[in-house]
Design an enzyme around this catalytic site. Structure first.
Site, PDB file in Angstrom:
ATOM      1  N   ASP A 101       0.824  -1.196   0.000  1.00  0.00           N
ATOM      2  CA  ASP A 101       0.000   0.000   0.000  1.00  0.00           C
ATOM      3  C   ASP A 101       0.869   1.261   0.000  1.00  0.00           C
ATOM      4  O   ASP A 101       2.062   1.224   0.312  1.00  0.00           O
ATOM      5  CB  ASP A 101      -0.906   0.000   1.233  1.00  0.00           C
ATOM      6  CG  ASP A 101      -2.222   0.724   1.004  1.00  0.00           C
ATOM      7  OD1 ASP A 101      -2.315   1.517   0.048  1.00  0.00           O
ATOM      8  OD2 ASP A 101      -3.167   0.506   1.789  1.00  0.00           O
TER       9      ASP A 101
ATOM     10  N   ASP B  86     -10.795   2.211  -2.794  1.00  0.00           N
ATOM     11  CA  ASP B  86     -11.243   1.947  -1.430  1.00  0.00           C
ATOM     12  C   ASP B  86     -12.764   1.956  -1.333  1.00  0.00           C
ATOM     13  O   ASP B  86     -13.329   1.530  -0.318  1.00  0.00           O
ATOM     14  CB  ASP B  86     -10.679   3.004  -0.474  1.00  0.00           C
ATOM     15  CG  ASP B  86      -9.229   2.745  -0.102  1.00  0.00           C
ATOM     16  OD1 ASP B  86      -8.724   1.642  -0.396  1.00  0.00           O
ATOM     17  OD2 ASP B  86      -8.590   3.645   0.479  1.00  0.00           O
TER      18      ASP B  86
END
Length: 710
Positions: free
Chosen positions: A452, A522
């Site tokens: 990430d 997301d």
């Protein structure tokens, strides 16, 4: 399909359907001559007229044209491909043609500039089966004095006789990535870019150009830049109707110094062409990505159904809590279990611990190994979340090395998500990140890493370096990132990687060369995802697209939709489960198990088949996505809201064999029927979802021959 010189200094690159022609013009210029449908005879290419237009003293004495390489300083005023300077003040280049190097798959046109003693190779790499051409520059310092590059774009190319083009590109934001925009090109310049140090949520290094193209008809010219840092793409149309395209590493705050005999090879910019609309564009791009770009070890495989524990536990990660989720994930058919953020250091929130990549022994008293063994015992693979490029101020790493982040003397150090960006361009930081990851993967039986990156750059400074050298930090970060990935993949070839940057902030062909899949957004709301995934599919394939089924009400917007809708939306790519299974009812778990079983049967077609966008989702239109392979066609559909008593929608399929018979539920119809008459779906609830499998039986003509004559 070939690369050849058709006449003196006119070079042709041919794919299956595309041809690109460049001519060495006056004063060694690389004049763009043709890009479009492949022509049948070599004589056709030789007969192409000069693309140079004489005009006035306000334009170049060589005439107005478009180019495949534009040096700085001549009477060409579109974006330069290369701009450089020396400490003695030299900053003008005058390149002349030197030689051509040809092979079956590549052409390099070498140019030389005596003023700064630079050699440049303009490189074309042909991927004929996909009608794709990779463009890059090889820049060599042939002199004895350093040369500083301030612009080094990977490609330039003109478009002739196409004065009314539409420019397609992506815009967006966090949780709203990949919103396709369409802008008519008019006289002037259109630029899309990122200056954030990463590919970005706000834009993406992809474009398409067309005139009246549809999903199945019309020419489309498109491009992908394979790079995960700052980038820019320019489309400039002049008053004569010429369109000059260019793109590559963003010239914003860019610098790169070449010492004597050093060279720079720019990242590859891929230019594609299709004569058969957006579906043809996507089919070529998707195949190219799956077969050429993405890691070879995964090309024939299907991606596993994963479970990620983030939304179930957030930072409250414990071995016992994860074991309970492992049991439930295994029971419903998941094949990969991923522990997300919170397993390391003093990581109890996003305010501390990032950078301290040591297992938290209060959460995992005996380390990660017992949990990994438990996961493997359930016949699942094990995955782990990391964010190696970042550090919290409240961490042992930052307290020991506050100089390892991007910063400037006296400037406030901006935190975003309570974290800083590590300067990967520092050799000691690159070594730290690699060693940490190597030890993690060597010590544990990890099958999957979710990598990430949750913030963009700020205070882009390296105080120990000169201002010129500091402008190299953007590229040095990406170079180091790629080296780390490449070394880890070499040392741990069985580990798969997912690229994530707060969702879709780092998705491009550069990172795709090193990762098996990406986290698209997301935003896991199924309706929002339908629109994101629909537009995403124009440029990128379904296999790489990680899609999660999460809880309702959704954490982002509070929308609560049926589990079937959540599944059908997420089955459009690589399926993942991200909900808190501990709170799902027995009936929901049973339903989820059934959907996962269904997905596994259609997975080869969804992940490897040809994708057709039959209908985009809206409040009044159904979302209908078609996937077709040699063995079946899959329809994934989500109905719109009911309005005015209407509870039915219809659609026509595409890409089938008109003369073939297909099994559609309890009836048999021809491909011609499905493509001309189509199908109707009835629905009784808003956003009702369904999955339909259509399987070919045999050629229609065969059954007709067997029928008796009346």
């Amino acid at each position: 399909m070939a690369i050849f010189e058709v006449s003196k200094h006119r070079f042709v690159i041919e794919g299956q359907d595309v041809a690109h022609v460049v001519t060495i013009g006056a004063n060694g210029k690389l004049v763009h001559t043709y890009f479009g449908a492949r022509l049948p005879y070599r004589a056709d290419y030789a007969a192409l007229p000069s693309a140079v237009l004489a005009h006035s003293s306000f334009e170049s004495p060589d005439g107005v044209a478009t180019y495949d390489f534009i040096p700085f300083g001549e009477m060409v005023y579109t974006e330069p491909t290369l701009k450089s300077e020396r400490a003695d003040g030299a900053r003008i280049s005058q390149f002349s043609f030197e030689q051509a190097e040809l092979s079956d798959t590549a052409l390099v046109l070498w140019l030389h500039d005596p003023l700064q003693d630079l050699r440049v190779g303009v490189r074309y790499e042909l991927f004929a089966a996909y009608d794709m051409i990779g463009r890059s520059l090889i820049v060599e310092n042939a002199g004895e004095r350093p040369v500083r590059l301030t612009t080094a774009q990977s490609f330039a190319m003109g478009l002739l006789n196409r004065p009314t083009l539409n420019f397609h590109h992506y815009a967006g934001t966090w949780t709203g990535e990949f919103q396709k925009q369409i802008t008519p090109l008019t006289a002037g310049r259109k630029t899309i870019e990122s200056r954030r140090g990463v590919t970005s949520h706000q834009a993406n290094p992809w474009f398409a150009l067309e005139h009246n193209a549809t999903e199945t008809t019309g020419e489309v010219i498109y491009g992908h830049f394979a790079y995960s840092g700052n980038w820019s793409i320019h489309a400039e149309q002049d008053a004569f109707g010429f369109v000059q395209l260019s793109g590559g590493m963003n010239g914003f705050d860019f610098s790169w110094t070449l010492d004597a005999e050093q060279r720079l090879i720019t990242p590859v910019f891929y230019i594609g062409y299709t004569p058969d609309g957006f579906a043809g564009m996507s089919a070529r791009a998707h195949d190219f990505q799956r077969h050429v770009i993405m890691p070879a070890s995964d090309r024939e495989n299907v991606r596993p159904v994963l479970y990620n524990s983030w939304e179930a536990t957030y930072f409250d990660v414990t071995e016992q809590g994860q074991r309970a989720l492992v049991d439930q994930a295994a029971d419903i058919g998941c094949e990969l279990f991923v522990v997300d953020d919170g397993w390391f250091g003093e990581r109890h929130s996003d305010q501390a611990g990032l950078g301290d990549w040591v297992v938290n022994r209060k959460k995992f008293p005996n380390g990660l190994t017992p949990l990994i063994e438990y996961v493997k015992g359930k016949n699942m693979q094990f995955g782990l979340w990391v964010e190696p490029e970042m550090v919290n101020p409240d961490s042992d790493l930052y307290r020991a090395h506050p100089d390892w982040i991007y910063h400037a003397p006296g400037a406030v150090r901006t935190t975003s998500r309570n974290q800083f960006v590590l300067n990967l361009g520092l050799p000691e930081v690159e070594r730290f990140v690699y060693d940490m990851m190597d030890e993690l993967l060597t010590t544990h039986e990890i099958d999957y890493i979710k990598w990430d990156m949750n913030r963009a750059f700020s205070e882009p400074g390296v105080p120990s370096q000169t201002p010129d050298a500091q402008q190299e930090l953007w590229k040095r970060h990406v170079d180091a990132l790629y080296r780390i990935f490449d070394e880890l993949r070499l040392g741990h070839p069985t580990v798969d990687f997912e690229a994530c940057a707060g969702g879709g902030g780092r998705i491009d062909l550069g990172i795709l060369e090193r990762t098996e899949q990406v986290w698209t957004s997301d935003n896991t709301d199924p309706l929002d995802r339908l629109t994101i995934q629909h537009d995403f599919s124009f440029a990128y394939n379904a296999k790489m697209m990680s899609c999660w089924v999460t809880d309702g009400p959704n954490w982002l917007n509070g929308r609560n939709l049926p589990l079937a809708t959540r599944f059908v939306s997420s089955m459009q790519g690589t399926l993942g489960i991200g909900g808190n299974l501990s709170e799902w009812t027995a009936s929901e778990l049973a339903e989820a198990k059934g959907w996962i079983e269904t997905y596994k049967t259609i997975r080869p077609t969804v992940q490897h088949g040809r994708q057709y966008r039959l209908s985009p989702f809206s409040q009044t239109t159904a979302s209908i996505m078609q996937y077709t392979s040699e063995t079946e066609t899959v329809i994934l559909a989500v109905a719109p809201i009911r309005k005015h008593g209407i509870h039915q929608y219809s659609f026509k399929l595409t890409g089938l064999d008109a003369s073939r018979l297909y099994q559609v539920e309890d009836r048999q119809v021809s491909g011609a029927y499905l493509m001309n008459q189509g199908l109707n779906f009835s629905y009784s609830t808003d956003y009702e979802a369904r999955c339909l499998r259509i399987q070919p039986i045999y050629q229609l003509r065969q059954i007709e021959q067997k029928e008796p004559i009346a």
